[in-house]
Design a protein around this motif. Structure first.
Motif, PDB file in Angstrom:
ATOM      1  N   ARG A 130       0.851  -1.183   0.000  1.00 20.18           N
ATOM      2  CA  ARG A 130       0.000   0.000   0.000  1.00 20.18           C
ATOM      3  C   ARG A 130       0.892   1.240   0.000  1.00 20.18           C
ATOM      4  NH1 ARG A 130      -3.762   0.475  -1.997  1.00 20.18           N
ATOM      5  NH2 ARG A 130      -5.181   1.557  -0.586  1.00 20.18           N
ATOM      6  N   PRO A 131       0.554   2.224  -0.818  1.00 22.31           N
ATOM      7  CA  PRO A 131       1.444   3.373  -0.995  1.00 22.31           C
ATOM      8  C   PRO A 131       1.364   4.363   0.155  1.00 22.31           C
ATOM      9  CG  PRO A 131      -0.560   3.673  -2.275  1.00 22.31           C
ATOM     10  CD  PRO A 131      -0.642   2.291  -1.672  1.00 22.31           C
ATOM     11  N   ALA A 132       2.346   5.253   0.204  1.00 24.71           N
ATOM     12  CA  ALA A 132       2.311   6.367   1.156  1.00 24.71           C
ATOM     13  C   ALA A 132       1.194   7.323   0.742  1.00 24.71           C
ATOM     14  CB  ALA A 132       3.652   7.089   1.163  1.00 24.71           C
ATOM     15  N   VAL A 133       0.347   7.663   1.701  1.00 17.87           N
ATOM     16  CA  VAL A 133      -0.752   8.604   1.444  1.00 17.87           C
ATOM     17  C   VAL A 133      -0.830   9.562   2.618  1.00 17.87           C
ATOM     18  CG1 VAL A 133      -3.232   8.869   1.089  1.00 17.87           C
ATOM     19  CG2 VAL A 133      -2.057   6.905   0.100  1.00 17.87           C
ATOM     20  N   GLY A 134      -0.815  10.866   2.329  1.00 10.74           N
ATOM     21  CA  GLY A 134      -0.864  11.842   3.404  1.00 10.74           C
ATOM     22  C   GLY A 134       0.323  11.659   4.324  1.00 10.74           C
ATOM     23  N   GLY A 135       0.039  11.490   5.602  1.00  8.53           N
ATOM     24  CA  GLY A 135       1.123  11.283   6.566  1.00  8.53           C
ATOM     25  C   GLY A 135       1.440   9.829   6.816  1.00  8.53           C
TER      26      GLY A 135
ATOM     27  N   GLY B 299      -2.761  -1.337  10.806  1.00 15.31           N
ATOM     28  CA  GLY B 299      -2.445  -1.060  12.203  1.00 15.31           C
ATOM     29  C   GLY B 299      -2.631  -2.238  13.130  1.00 15.31           C
ATOM     30  N   ILE B 300      -3.036  -3.398  12.562  1.00 11.86           N
ATOM     31  CA  ILE B 300      -3.338  -4.578  13.378  1.00 11.86           C
ATOM     32  C   ILE B 300      -2.592  -5.788  12.819  1.00 11.86           C
ATOM     33  CG2 ILE B 300      -5.174  -6.149  14.140  1.00 11.86           C
ATOM     34  CD1 ILE B 300      -7.129  -3.820  13.833  1.00 11.86           C
TER      35      ILE B 300
ATOM     36  N   ASP C 275      -1.560   9.046  11.761  1.00 17.33           N
ATOM     37  CA  ASP C 275      -1.967   9.669  10.492  1.00 17.33           C
ATOM     38  C   ASP C 275      -2.441   8.646   9.465  1.00 17.33           C
ATOM     39  OD1 ASP C 275      -1.413  12.184  11.421  1.00 17.33           O
ATOM     40  OD2 ASP C 275       0.570  12.338  10.481  1.00 17.33           O
ATOM     41  N   ALA C 276      -2.047   7.389   9.641  1.00 16.05           N
ATOM     42  CA  ALA C 276      -2.471   6.342   8.709  1.00 16.05           C
ATOM     43  C   ALA C 276      -3.871   5.826   9.003  1.00 16.05           C
ATOM     44  CB  ALA C 276      -1.482   5.180   8.753  1.00 16.05           C
ATOM     45  N   MET C 277      -4.438   6.242  10.146  1.00 16.70           N
ATOM     46  CA  MET C 277      -5.697   5.675  10.606  1.00 16.70           C
ATOM     47  C   MET C 277      -6.871   6.571  10.206  1.00 16.70           C
ATOM     48  SD  MET C 277      -4.798   2.866  11.910  1.00 16.70           S
ATOM     49  CE  MET C 277      -3.172   2.657  11.177  1.00 16.70           C
ATOM     50  N   ARG C 278      -7.430   6.299   9.057  1.00 16.00           N
ATOM     51  CA  ARG C 278      -8.623   6.958   8.551  1.00 16.00           C
ATOM     52  C   ARG C 278      -9.534   5.909   7.932  1.00 16.00           C
ATOM     53  NH1 ARG C 278      -9.989  12.188  10.060  1.00 16.00           N
ATOM     54  NH2 ARG C 278      -8.101  13.467  10.182  1.00 16.00           N
ATOM     55  N   ILE C 279     -10.825   6.053   8.143  1.00 16.89           N
ATOM     56  CA  ILE C 279     -11.767   5.079   7.587  1.00 16.89           C
ATOM     57  C   ILE C 279     -11.670   5.037   6.072  1.00 16.89           C
ATOM     58  CG2 ILE C 279     -14.241   4.701   7.197  1.00 16.89           C
ATOM     59  CD1 ILE C 279     -14.666   5.317  10.167  1.00 16.89           C
ATOM     60  N   THR C 280     -11.525   6.188   5.417  1.00 14.89           N
ATOM     61  CA  THR C 280     -11.427   6.179   3.956  1.00 14.89           C
ATOM     62  C   THR C 280     -10.225   5.366   3.494  1.00 14.89           C
ATOM     63  OG1 THR C 280     -10.287   8.314   4.086  1.00 14.89           O
ATOM     64  CG2 THR C 280     -12.650   8.357   3.594  1.00 14.89           C
TER      65      THR C 280
ATOM     66  N   GLU D 110      -5.891  -5.501  18.875  1.00 18.88           N
ATOM     67  CA  GLU D 110      -4.893  -4.454  19.035  1.00 18.88           C
ATOM     68  C   GLU D 110      -5.568  -3.092  18.826  1.00 18.88           C
ATOM     69  OE1 GLU D 110      -0.904  -5.530  17.362  1.00 18.88           O
ATOM     70  OE2 GLU D 110      -2.039  -7.140  16.403  1.00 18.88           O
ATOM     71  N   PHE D 111      -6.007  -2.519  19.927  1.00 17.68           N
ATOM     72  CA  PHE D 111      -6.744  -1.252  19.873  1.00 17.68           C
ATOM     73  C   PHE D 111      -5.814  -0.045  19.848  1.00 17.68           C
ATOM     74  CE2 PHE D 111      -9.074   2.306  21.829  1.00 17.68           C
ATOM     75  CZ  PHE D 111     -10.263   2.288  21.108  1.00 17.68           C
ATOM     76  N   ASP D 112      -4.589  -0.217  20.290  1.00 21.21           N
ATOM     77  CA  ASP D 112      -3.739   0.934  20.583  1.00 21.21           C
ATOM     78  C   ASP D 112      -3.604   1.906  19.422  1.00 21.21           C
ATOM     79  OD1 ASP D 112      -2.329  -1.078  19.259  1.00 21.21           O
ATOM     80  OD2 ASP D 112      -0.434  -0.655  20.268  1.00 21.21           O
ATOM     81  N   VAL D 113      -3.336   1.413  18.215  1.00 25.52           N
ATOM     82  CA  VAL D 113      -3.162   2.288  17.061  1.00 25.52           C
ATOM     83  C   VAL D 113      -4.499   2.662  16.433  1.00 25.52           C
ATOM     84  CG1 VAL D 113      -2.118   2.498  14.771  1.00 25.52           C
ATOM     85  CG2 VAL D 113      -0.876   1.344  16.607  1.00 25.52           C
ATOM     86  N   VAL D 114      -5.351   1.671  16.182  1.00 27.27           N
ATOM     87  CA  VAL D 114      -6.610   1.950  15.487  1.00 27.27           C
ATOM     88  C   VAL D 114      -7.627   2.653  16.384  1.00 27.27           C
ATOM     89  CG1 VAL D 114      -6.326   0.065  13.861  1.00 27.27           C
ATOM     90  CG2 VAL D 114      -7.525  -0.350  16.006  1.00 27.27           C
ATOM     91  N   GLY D 115      -7.333   2.751  17.679  1.00 33.48           N
ATOM     92  CA  GLY D 115      -8.191   3.556  18.543  1.00 33.48           C
ATOM     93  C   GLY D 115      -8.330   4.984  18.059  1.00 33.48           C
ATOM     94  N   THR D 116      -7.372   5.454  17.268  1.00 30.90           N
ATOM     95  CA  THR D 116      -7.472   6.783  16.666  1.00 30.90           C
ATOM     96  C   THR D 116      -8.746   6.920  15.848  1.00 30.90           C
ATOM     97  OG1 THR D 116      -5.070   7.062  16.610  1.00 30.90           O
ATOM     98  CG2 THR D 116      -6.351   8.399  15.075  1.00 30.90           C
TER      99      THR D 116
END
Length: 385
Positions: A10-15, A70-71, A86-91, A231-237
């Motif tokens: 998966r490519p770099a997108v945004g941050g 993130g999991i 910054d990688a954690m967005r629903i879109t 693993e909630f720690d990252v995707v909790g965002t």
């Protein structure tokens, strides 16, 4: 059944840096597989659902499951670092799902989502409508505004009623037991086994069953992580920034907004949902199935009922169950998915009793009897209050 775990760059997108997204596909290959999305945010796909995929394949289902960014196997970037907030967005998650379909040469899929996964499924339909052949929403999550329905159902059962359940809960709170913990325990007990388990819990001082449920359901200021499983720690965002897990309490008893309150300072503030799914479902032209548990307190049945009224071709299936058939009644979910894939979903309401009789599997099948045995032991060794 040996599974091959595939990866997709998966490519770099945004941050967000580039990373390897993992996924599995099992069963006989078809043009339109079932894309099954578990709940959370925080549940992995690859490791926890191997048994589910084995049973699905035995029943002739072509299943795709994607490890959420993130999991688990999709947790790290190419340099081995945990993916950033910054990688954690629903879109971004939705586009991951579409990219896996592309990688597998799949134009359209039957999208099956449970709880948070149902939010992703509906959001996928809003963002990629041409990729959906049909949809199954299990414990439908649709809007942050539905917190009002959750509050009303919890208080109606456990606080406002003139019965043993409400009297027992009010007594526990009056005795100084943390109201947030009381809510988490009685909600989990009710969803897992119904009022028969709640009654002994609230009739006595907390014992073995109470403490087991508190460990299972209640959260403190730490972030739970079971690598490769939950693993909630990252995707909790996502939970806080887009799903409003940090909603302000309303000041009334048994507020479900309190459940995640100990974690709120760790995550960004809510900045809005990516879609208005309550409105979007009116434009879903594909066949839909709504699985709704009559004891579901986190996504109350009123939500599935509203979706069924709004969507053009929706079939509502009521189960004698709590939250998430994927995790507590998986054979019912797989059978409903097969009906949907075969274009036979309109038969499902007549088959509700048969679905309820299907064997329950996994930890969810063993935990309620254990809790009931512990609750019985507590009533024997502890005096009545």
């Amino acid at each position: 059944m040996r599974e091959r775990v595939s990866t997709l760059r998966r490519p770099a997108v945004g941050g967000a840096p580039p990373f390897e997204l993992s996924y599995v596909r099992t069963g006989p290959r078809t043009a339109t597989p079932a894309l099954i999305i578990p709940g959370g945010p925080g549940l992995a796909s690859v490791l926890p659902y191997r048994g589910l995929r084995r049973r699905a394949a035995a029943g002739g289902l072509d299943v795709l499951m994607v490890e959420h960014r993130g999991i688990g196997r999709s947790r790290h970037d190419l340099a081995g670092r945990v993916l950033p907030a910054d990688a954690m967005r629903i879109t971004a998650v939705l586009d991951d799902l579409a990219a896996v379909l592309d990688a597998e040469g799949v134009d359209r899929a039957f999208v099956v989502g449970s709880s948070y996964g149902s939010y992703l499924a509906s959001s996928f339909g809003a963002r990629h409508p041409d990729r959906v052949a049909g949809m199954l929403l299990d414990s439908a999550l649709q809007s942050t505004e539905d917190l009002a329905l959750e509050r009303a159902r919890l208080r109606g059962l456990f606080w406002d009623a003139d019965d043993d359940l409400s009297r027992g809960v009010r007594r526990l709170v009056a005795d100084g037991i943390d109201e947030r913990v009381v809510l988490d325990v009685v909600r989990a007990a009710y969803e897992l086994a119904g009022p028969e388990l709640v009654r002994p819990l609230v009739r006595h001082r907390p014992g073995l069953a109470w403490h087991a449920l508190a460990a299972y359901a209640s959260r403190d200021g730490s972030v739970a992580r079971i690598p490769g499983i939950y693993e909630f720690d990252v995707v909790g965002t996502i939970a806080f920034r887009e799903l409003h897990y940090g909603a302000p309490p309303d000041g009334l008893p048994l507020d479900p907004a309190l459940t995640y309150a100990p974690l709120a300072e760790r995550y960004p503030a809510f900045d809005g949902e990516p879609n208005d799914l309550t409105a979007a479902v009116a434009g879903f032209r594909w066949p839909m199935v709504l699985l709704s548990g009559d004891r579901d307190l986190r996504t109350p049945p009123e939500i599935a009922e509203r979706v069924a009224r709004t969507a053009p071709d929706a079939t509502l299936v009521r189960l004698r169950n709590g939250h998430s058939a994927l995790d507590t009644q998986p054979m019912a979910l797989l059978n409903a998915t097969r009906r949907l894939v075969r274009g036979q979903h309109h038969r499902l309401p007549a088959e509700e009793p048969a679905l309820d009789r299907l064997r329950r599997t996994g930890v969810s099948a063993r935990f309620p009897p254990l809790l009931q045995a512990l609750a019985h032991a507590d009533t024997v060794v502890r005096p009545r209050r």
